[in-house]
Design a protein around this motif. Sequence first.
Motif, PDB file in Angstrom:
ATOM      1  N   GLN A   1      -9.684  12.682   1.384  1.00 29.37           N
ATOM      2  CA  GLN A   1      -9.037  11.824   2.785  1.00 29.37           C
ATOM      3  C   GLN A   1      -7.689  11.252   2.191  1.00 29.37           C
ATOM      4  O   GLN A   1      -7.579  10.933   1.108  1.00 29.37           O
ATOM      5  N   VAL A   2      -6.742  11.404   2.988  1.00 29.78           N
ATOM      6  CA  VAL A   2      -5.413  10.614   2.769  1.00 29.78           C
ATOM      7  C   VAL A   2      -5.793   9.136   3.400  1.00 29.78           C
ATOM      8  O   VAL A   2      -6.126   9.016   4.331  1.00 29.78           O
ATOM      9  N   ARG A   3      -5.542   8.525   2.302  1.00 26.59           N
ATOM     10  CA  ARG A   3      -5.781   6.898   2.392  1.00 26.59           C
ATOM     11  C   ARG A   3      -4.603   5.946   2.353  1.00 26.59           C
ATOM     12  O   ARG A   3      -3.879   6.186   1.462  1.00 26.59           O
ATOM     13  N   ASP A   4      -4.677   4.781   3.017  1.00 23.10           N
ATOM     14  CA  ASP A   4      -3.827   3.768   2.483  1.00 23.10           C
ATOM     15  C   ASP A   4      -4.524   2.936   1.532  1.00 23.10           C
ATOM     16  O   ASP A   4      -5.507   2.339   1.827  1.00 23.10           O
TER      17      ASP A   4
ATOM     18  N   ALA B   1       0.055  11.276  -4.225  1.00 21.77           N
ATOM     19  CA  ALA B   1       0.312  10.146  -3.762  1.00 21.77           C
ATOM     20  C   ALA B   1       1.984   9.559  -3.896  1.00 21.77           C
ATOM     21  O   ALA B   1       2.514  10.437  -3.943  1.00 21.77           O
ATOM     22  N   GLU B   2       2.150   8.663  -3.197  1.00 22.70           N
ATOM     23  CA  GLU B   2       3.647   8.057  -3.031  1.00 22.70           C
ATOM     24  C   GLU B   2       4.008   7.338  -4.347  1.00 22.70           C
ATOM     25  O   GLU B   2       5.227   7.489  -4.429  1.00 22.70           O
TER      26      GLU B   2
ATOM     27  N   THR C   1       0.922  -1.307  -0.163  1.00 21.98           N
ATOM     28  CA  THR C   1      -0.146  -0.105  -0.024  1.00 21.98           C
ATOM     29  C   THR C   1       0.765   1.150   0.103  1.00 21.98           C
ATOM     30  O   THR C   1       1.893   1.103   0.203  1.00 21.98           O
TER      31      THR C   1
ATOM     32  N   GLU D   1       0.881  13.422   3.716  1.00 22.50           N
ATOM     33  CA  GLU D   1       0.044  12.854   4.645  1.00 22.50           C
ATOM     34  C   GLU D   1      -0.859  13.984   5.301  1.00 22.50           C
ATOM     35  O   GLU D   1      -1.950  13.486   5.969  1.00 22.50           O
TER      36      GLU D   1
ATOM     37  N   LYS E   1       0.267   5.952   0.629  1.00 27.32           N
ATOM     38  CA  LYS E   1      -0.415   6.914   0.988  1.00 27.32           C
ATOM     39  C   LYS E   1      -0.835   7.811  -0.239  1.00 27.32           C
ATOM     40  O   LYS E   1      -0.214   7.928  -1.345  1.00 27.32           O
TER      41      LYS E   1
ATOM     42  N   THR F   1       7.229  13.847   0.040  1.00 29.93           N
ATOM     43  CA  THR F   1       6.753  12.436   0.443  1.00 29.93           C
ATOM     44  C   THR F   1       7.857  11.866   1.143  1.00 29.93           C
ATOM     45  O   THR F   1       8.950  12.385   1.181  1.00 29.93           O
TER      46      THR F   1
END
Length: 452
Positions: free
Chosen positions: A51-54, A177-178, A38, A413, A40, A436
């Motif tokens: 929302q910041v999600r995994d 995102a990452e 996964t 994040e 972020k 990141t």
Amino acid sequence: MAASQAAYGVEKMVGHDGSSVTRQDVSSYGGDTGKEETMKALCWMGKNSVQVRDVPRPKIIEPNDVILKVTGSTICGSDLHLYHGSVIQMSKGDILGHEFCGIVDEVGSAIKKVKKGKRYVASFQIACGDCFFCKQKLSSQCEKTNSNTTERAMYGGQTAGMFGYSHFTGGYAGGQAEYIRVPLGDVNLLEIPNGVPDEKALYLSDVLATSYNAVHDTAVYPGDQIAIFGAGPIGQMAGIFAIKAGASKVIFVDTEPRLTFIETHWPVEHAAKLELVDYKKLSFGVTNKPTVVSKLKDLCGGRGPDAAIECAAGEYAKGWLHWLEMAVGVETDTSEIINEMIEGVRNFGRCGVTGVYVGYTNHFNIGSLMERGIRLIGNGQAPVHKYWEDLLQMIQSGELDPLQMISHRVHVEDMDKVYAKFDKREDAMQKVFVETKFSLPACAGSPELTRY
């Protein structure tokens, strides 16, 4: 949110027109498009909700794909149109962000130029490289990366696919995102040379090309007086490029805190050419009170500026009538700024539109346009590939410094909180650099990291 997702539902029922050469509607990763590991990512969850999600990391799904480890991204005023629900065909969980750079982590079997481990910046548009428009470097109008039938029906044609910008433009996951999948990576990535930090190269993805295109597509000639509506990053850099084109006066129309940001970051050697107009201190519409239009006339010898450039957007209504018409769906965009530009410029003046307009507007002053010979120019989504190599050379030579518009450095994040602050223009937030866990150390001149 319901209307946006309903529009996407209709598109899925009707079906795409089959013109895309790369897979669409991969706006998040999972199943055959994602890995078990996964990352972020900033996800759209509904109107005014992110929302910041995994979420699953992307994987190679086509031979021309490249996977980047994102080292820098940002938030754009255009992202707020998604945040507000103004752009149709968003789907819950879509990963946002159309401006990003990074280090290549994986390459597909057909990739020839892009090398693993090197740094690249992506264009916000996804181009094929060989269609009618791509051969002219008009990459934002690529014919083979967006087969959305709704867009074709509304506009009479389609734009290129775009990262992180709804299924209306192809449904491609974005770079807040990452990691990110970059389709057709050999075409849509520009190598970042040693000596150019991410904090400068990142903005080749959109803001620099967009502001440069706004100035040169509208046409700014030596000695021109120019009005810029919207003093955000696009407007700010349009002002810089207008000065480079020889403008004798640049007038920014906006309000605080952006006008103060412009004033304090404007080149000292051109201070005498700068004028600031706070629209909130003026009236609007049909009135005998001072307005933006009358102020522009006063500042430009009674005639008005030679050209005006719209760097705001069509979703921000001033009066109750446009607010009501947009609220009930009678129009999608207000014509108020467009009318102020048309009425404000001199006879035979030019008006360029760079801010996002989604669909249709009412109460458009076509009479002034026709009778006074005003040129109304849709600058279009900027063709990044036409400009980014020249702009990179400007950065390398020191002629262009993108750091002048950077107000904050933040972490991916915290992006859900950053969206809310950027929307409210809190903390004088102008343009951010989003780091990141893969980001390199901050370059000289970059703001210190702020955590929320």
